[in-house]
Design a protein around this motif. Structure first.
Motif, PDB file in Angstrom:
ATOM      1  N   GLY A  46       3.293  10.373  -9.618  1.00 37.11           N
ATOM      2  CA  GLY A  46       2.696  10.195 -10.945  1.00 37.11           C
ATOM      3  C   GLY A  46       3.030   8.860 -11.593  1.00 37.11           C
ATOM      4  O   GLY A  46       2.918   8.707 -12.817  1.00 37.11           O
ATOM      5  N   ILE A  47       3.444   7.881 -10.766  1.00 34.98           N
ATOM      6  CA  ILE A  47       3.806   6.569 -11.327  1.00 34.98           C
ATOM      7  C   ILE A  47       2.782   5.536 -10.858  1.00 34.98           C
ATOM      8  O   ILE A  47       2.582   5.357  -9.646  1.00 34.98           O
ATOM      9  CB  ILE A  47       5.235   6.166 -10.894  1.00 34.98           C
ATOM     10  CG1 ILE A  47       6.228   7.205 -11.413  1.00 34.98           C
ATOM     11  CG2 ILE A  47       5.577   4.764 -11.406  1.00 34.98           C
ATOM     12  CD1 ILE A  47       7.627   7.066 -10.858  1.00 34.98           C
ATOM     13  N   GLU A  48       2.128   4.883 -11.818  1.00 28.95           N
ATOM     14  CA  GLU A  48       1.013   4.000 -11.481  1.00 28.95           C
ATOM     15  C   GLU A  48       1.380   2.535 -11.681  1.00 28.95           C
ATOM     16  O   GLU A  48       1.642   2.088 -12.796  1.00 28.95           O
ATOM     17  CB  GLU A  48      -0.207   4.389 -12.335  1.00 28.95           C
ATOM     18  CG  GLU A  48      -0.626   5.808 -12.013  1.00 28.95           C
ATOM     19  CD  GLU A  48      -1.726   6.367 -12.897  1.00 28.95           C
ATOM     20  OE1 GLU A  48      -2.623   7.059 -12.362  1.00 28.95           O
ATOM     21  OE2 GLU A  48      -1.671   6.147 -14.112  1.00 28.95           O
ATOM     22  N   VAL A  49       1.401   1.807 -10.546  1.00 33.20           N
ATOM     23  CA  VAL A  49       1.703   0.367 -10.567  1.00 33.20           C
ATOM     24  C   VAL A  49       0.695  -0.304  -9.641  1.00 33.20           C
ATOM     25  O   VAL A  49      -0.218   0.339  -9.131  1.00 33.20           O
ATOM     26  CB  VAL A  49       3.154   0.090 -10.094  1.00 33.20           C
ATOM     27  CG1 VAL A  49       4.159   0.708 -11.026  1.00 33.20           C
ATOM     28  CG2 VAL A  49       3.356   0.591  -8.663  1.00 33.20           C
ATOM     29  N   SER A  50       0.863  -1.605  -9.412  1.00 29.80           N
ATOM     30  CA  SER A  50      -0.095  -2.257  -8.522  1.00 29.80           C
ATOM     31  C   SER A  50       0.607  -3.257  -7.617  1.00 29.80           C
ATOM     32  O   SER A  50       1.801  -3.543  -7.776  1.00 29.80           O
ATOM     33  CB  SER A  50      -1.190  -2.957  -9.328  1.00 29.80           C
ATOM     34  OG  SER A  50      -0.720  -4.204  -9.768  1.00 29.80           O
ATOM     35  N   ALA A  51      -0.188  -3.827  -6.708  1.00 30.22           N
ATOM     36  CA  ALA A  51       0.375  -4.792  -5.762  1.00 30.22           C
ATOM     37  C   ALA A  51       0.359  -6.198  -6.344  1.00 30.22           C
ATOM     38  O   ALA A  51       0.858  -7.117  -5.735  1.00 30.22           O
ATOM     39  CB  ALA A  51      -0.415  -4.755  -4.461  1.00 30.22           C
ATOM     40  N   GLY A  52      -0.227  -6.374  -7.477  1.00 31.50           N
ATOM     41  CA  GLY A  52      -0.270  -7.726  -8.039  1.00 31.50           C
ATOM     42  C   GLY A  52      -1.564  -7.948  -8.766  1.00 31.50           C
ATOM     43  O   GLY A  52      -1.624  -8.593  -9.795  1.00 31.50           O
ATOM     44  N   SER A  53      -2.618  -7.421  -8.220  1.00 31.38           N
ATOM     45  CA  SER A  53      -3.885  -7.500  -8.925  1.00 31.38           C
ATOM     46  C   SER A  53      -4.683  -6.265  -8.549  1.00 31.38           C
ATOM     47  O   SER A  53      -4.458  -5.674  -7.498  1.00 31.38           O
ATOM     48  CB  SER A  53      -4.641  -8.767  -8.536  1.00 31.38           C
ATOM     49  OG  SER A  53      -4.827  -8.791  -7.145  1.00 31.38           O
ATOM     50  N   ALA A  54      -5.597  -5.880  -9.424  1.00 29.33           N
ATOM     51  CA  ALA A  54      -6.440  -4.724  -9.127  1.00 29.33           C
ATOM     52  C   ALA A  54      -7.551  -5.225  -8.219  1.00 29.33           C
ATOM     53  O   ALA A  54      -8.517  -5.813  -8.670  1.00 29.33           O
ATOM     54  CB  ALA A  54      -7.000  -4.149 -10.417  1.00 29.33           C
ATOM     55  N   CYS A  55      -7.361  -5.008  -6.915  1.00 23.61           N
ATOM     56  CA  CYS A  55      -8.284  -5.601  -5.954  1.00 23.61           C
ATOM     57  C   CYS A  55      -9.538  -4.736  -5.820  1.00 23.61           C
ATOM     58  O   CYS A  55      -9.443  -3.545  -5.559  1.00 23.61           O
ATOM     59  CB  CYS A  55      -7.580  -5.728  -4.612  1.00 23.61           C
ATOM     60  SG  CYS A  55      -8.639  -6.388  -3.354  1.00 23.61           S
ATOM     61  N   ALA A  56     -10.682  -5.342  -6.023  1.00 17.94           N
ATOM     62  CA  ALA A  56     -11.932  -4.586  -6.069  1.00 17.94           C
ATOM     63  C   ALA A  56     -12.219  -3.871  -4.756  1.00 17.94           C
ATOM     64  O   ALA A  56     -12.707  -2.752  -4.736  1.00 17.94           O
ATOM     65  CB  ALA A  56     -13.074  -5.528  -6.412  1.00 17.94           C
ATOM     66  N   ASP A 102       0.839  -1.208   0.000  1.00 13.90           N
ATOM     67  CA  ASP A 102       0.000   0.000   0.000  1.00 13.90           C
ATOM     68  C   ASP A 102       0.872   1.255   0.000  1.00 13.90           C
ATOM     69  O   ASP A 102       0.625   2.202  -0.744  1.00 13.90           O
ATOM     70  CB  ASP A 102      -0.881   0.040   1.263  1.00 13.90           C
ATOM     71  CG  ASP A 102      -2.204  -0.676   1.030  1.00 13.90           C
ATOM     72  OD1 ASP A 102      -2.551  -0.879  -0.147  1.00 13.90           O
ATOM     73  OD2 ASP A 102      -2.855  -1.019   2.031  1.00 13.90           O
ATOM     74  N   ALA A 103       1.880   1.241   0.881  1.00 14.85           N
ATOM     75  CA  ALA A 103       2.773   2.406   0.991  1.00 14.85           C
ATOM     76  C   ALA A 103       3.563   2.582  -0.302  1.00 14.85           C
ATOM     77  O   ALA A 103       3.712   3.706  -0.807  1.00 14.85           O
ATOM     78  CB  ALA A 103       3.713   2.228   2.180  1.00 14.85           C
ATOM     79  N   LEU A 104       4.047   1.477  -0.864  1.00 15.42           N
ATOM     80  CA  LEU A 104       4.823   1.569  -2.111  1.00 15.42           C
ATOM     81  C   LEU A 104       3.984   2.208  -3.214  1.00 15.42           C
ATOM     82  O   LEU A 104       4.434   3.120  -3.922  1.00 15.42           O
ATOM     83  CB  LEU A 104       5.252   0.169  -2.571  1.00 15.42           C
ATOM     84  CG  LEU A 104       6.245  -0.592  -1.688  1.00 15.42           C
ATOM     85  CD1 LEU A 104       6.346  -2.059  -2.128  1.00 15.42           C
ATOM     86  CD2 LEU A 104       7.626   0.062  -1.752  1.00 15.42           C
ATOM     87  N   ILE A 105       2.753   1.748  -3.314  1.00 21.49           N
ATOM     88  CA  ILE A 105       1.871   2.233  -4.395  1.00 21.49           C
ATOM     89  C   ILE A 105       1.529   3.708  -4.196  1.00 21.49           C
ATOM     90  O   ILE A 105       1.574   4.500  -5.133  1.00 21.49           O
ATOM     91  CB  ILE A 105       0.602   1.364  -4.466  1.00 21.49           C
ATOM     92  CG1 ILE A 105       0.978  -0.039  -4.963  1.00 21.49           C
ATOM     93  CG2 ILE A 105      -0.454   1.980  -5.375  1.00 21.49           C
ATOM     94  CD1 ILE A 105      -0.096  -1.071  -4.759  1.00 21.49           C
ATOM     95  N   MET A 106       1.229   4.080  -2.958  1.00 25.00           N
ATOM     96  CA  MET A 106       0.860   5.481  -2.678  1.00 25.00           C
ATOM     97  C   MET A 106       2.048   6.420  -2.924  1.00 25.00           C
ATOM     98  O   MET A 106       1.880   7.503  -3.482  1.00 25.00           O
ATOM     99  CB  MET A 106       0.405   5.653  -1.222  1.00 25.00           C
ATOM    100  CG  MET A 106      -0.751   4.779  -0.841  1.00 25.00           C
ATOM    101  SD  MET A 106      -2.248   5.249  -1.679  1.00 25.00           S
ATOM    102  CE  MET A 106      -2.934   6.286  -0.435  1.00 25.00           C
ATOM    103  N   LEU A 107       3.222   5.985  -2.496  1.00 31.63           N
ATOM    104  CA  LEU A 107       4.401   6.843  -2.668  1.00 31.63           C
ATOM    105  C   LEU A 107       4.739   7.012  -4.148  1.00 31.63           C
ATOM    106  O   LEU A 107       5.103   8.110  -4.592  1.00 31.63           O
ATOM    107  CB  LEU A 107       5.605   6.256  -1.903  1.00 31.63           C
ATOM    108  CG  LEU A 107       5.511   6.367  -0.377  1.00 31.63           C
ATOM    109  CD1 LEU A 107       6.513   5.430   0.301  1.00 31.63           C
ATOM    110  CD2 LEU A 107       5.746   7.819   0.082  1.00 31.63           C
ATOM    111  N   LEU A 108       4.595   5.942  -4.914  1.00 31.31           N
ATOM    112  CA  LEU A 108       4.836   6.048  -6.365  1.00 31.31           C
ATOM    113  C   LEU A 108       3.746   6.888  -7.025  1.00 31.31           C
ATOM    114  O   LEU A 108       4.022   7.732  -7.881  1.00 31.31           O
ATOM    115  CB  LEU A 108       4.901   4.648  -7.004  1.00 31.31           C
ATOM    116  CG  LEU A 108       6.178   3.852  -6.701  1.00 31.31           C
ATOM    117  CD1 LEU A 108       6.004   2.386  -7.080  1.00 31.31           C
ATOM    118  CD2 LEU A 108       7.380   4.449  -7.458  1.00 31.31           C
TER     119      LEU A 108
END
Ligand code: PLP
Length: 373
Positions: free
Chosen positions: A306-316, A296-302
């Motif tokens: 302006g860098i968009e990645v995910s944790a592995g799947s787009a969790c609903a 969560d922290a990795l994704i928010m910081l990226l």
């Protein structure tokens, strides 16, 4: 913005947008009047183009509302068409298959799970030697990108008469897929993963055995998937798929080069990183674990950069849990909670990769510091 989440979905190709706009006025392809016949002609042509691109016959192409729906029909439908109560699958399936298999298991059916190794690939096919109603196996994993031995699965299951459903949602448009060569009975794809519209899935279904429908209605699509077909989206899907297949070889080389740069850059710049899988894998997938950091922290910081990645799947639900895929591969919670999936796609350039690599060392450091609090 730097979009590196192409496995979640990828922007529509211009050819698909153009085809969609051209056919937006198409009416009900099931109607007998001239407008219906015009719509049906567009639908038939789209079906032919999709069949040609995937090594199938046009009659085998069934339009659905999503990859999820195509998977539900394949697994549940083949199960329902059989007398056997046994199912074989893997613990790393996408929820669109996994939840169906689990639901069948809850009704007292006998489920056998093929084991998966640390590399994210099926490690033992012995459970396929006992006949089953259906074996459901993914072509490539959506989190790690690991390509599964689907050809061997089909051969082994086929030798005892078990029909195979393949979830090829991440594979179609990215690696060569030939339905007849593979020999599966059903195969699922999803248009939005290769530059077609969201909300359009494809089920390839051999003439026999016919999967039982999951929803009942007017009998469209050979009775396998009732409901008025979205002709404009079918045309857009055909356009996107043809383009994806035509440029596949060149794009595979370009995209896997960018992906290799991402992997090498992260390995060089970030301490204690796990690169989750190796070859054979999808060209665009890079999957890491940064133990001690929270995804969560990795994704928010990226995201803040302006860098968009995910944790592995787009969790609903938006709630991060340990990935069932990484758990099945034998990783600890500490490792798996720091998972990051970077998926390179058609719109990316070297600049995008450089922006990600410039940001990631400090992002991991900060996420680890926050995790240690
Ligand atoms: N199967 C796999 C392997 C996927 O990656 C996805 C989507 O992420 C699906 C199925 C579901 O497809 P859709 O989003 O079209 O329902």
């Amino acid at each position: 913005m730097v979009y590196l989440d192409h496995a979640a979905t990828t922007p529509m190709r211009q050819s698909a947008v153009d085809a969609w706009v051209e056919h937006a006025g198409a009416l009900n392809a099931g109607s007998q009047h001239a407008a219906g016949r015009r719509a049906n002609a567009v639908l038939a042509e789209s079906r032919e183009r999709i069949a040609r691109a995937l090594g199938a016959d046009p009659v085998e192409v069934v339009f659905t509302g999503s990859g999820t729906e195509a998977n539900n029909i394949g697994v549940r439908g083949l199960f329902g068409a059989s007398q056997s109560g046994r199912v074989v699958s893997t613990p790393i399936e996408h929820p669109a298959v996994l939840e169906v298999v689990k639901a069948l298991g809850q009704t007292g059916e006998d489920v056998a799970w093929l084991p998966v190794g640390r590399d994210g690939r099926i490690s033992d096919l012995a459970a396929l030697d006992t006949p089953a109603a259906v074996a459901a196996v993914m072509w490539a994993n959506n989190e790690t990108g690991a390509i599964q031995p689907v050809g061997e699965v089909v051969r082994r299951a086929g030798s005892v008469g078990t029909p195979v459903h393949v979830d090829a949602v991440q594979a179609v448009g990215h690696v060569p897929v030939n339905f007849h060569e593979l020999g599966a009975v059903t195969l699922a794809a999803s248009a939005h993963k290769f530059g077609g519209p969201r909300g359009m899935g494809i089920l390839l279904a051999r003439r026999s055995p016919v999967p039982q429908p999951v929803i009942l209605g007017g009998g469209q699509e050979r009775g396998i998937r009732s409901g008025t077909v979205d002709v404009a989206s079918a045309a857009a899907t055909a356009a996107a798929l043809e383009e994806a297949v035509a440029e596949m070889e060149a794009e595979r080389a370009r995209i896997s080069d960018l992906r290799d740069t991402v992997v090498a850059g992260v390995e060089a710049a970030v301490p204690e990183v796990i690169v989750t899988t190796g070859e054979p894998r999808l060209p665009g997938h890079a999957h890491f674990m940064f133990p001690g950091a929270n995804a969560d922290a990795l994704i928010m910081l990226l995201d803040a950069q302006g860098i968009e990645v995910s944790a592995g799947s787009a969790c609903a639900s938006g709630v991060l849990r340990m990935s069932h895929v990484l758990e099945a591969m034998g990783y600890s919670e500490r490792e798996a909670m720091g998972a990051l999936r970077v998926t390179v796609g058609r719109t990316n350039t070297r600049d995008d990769v450089d922006a990600f690599l410039a940001a990631i060392p400090e992002v991991v450091e900060r996420a680890r510091a926050a995790g240690a609090l």
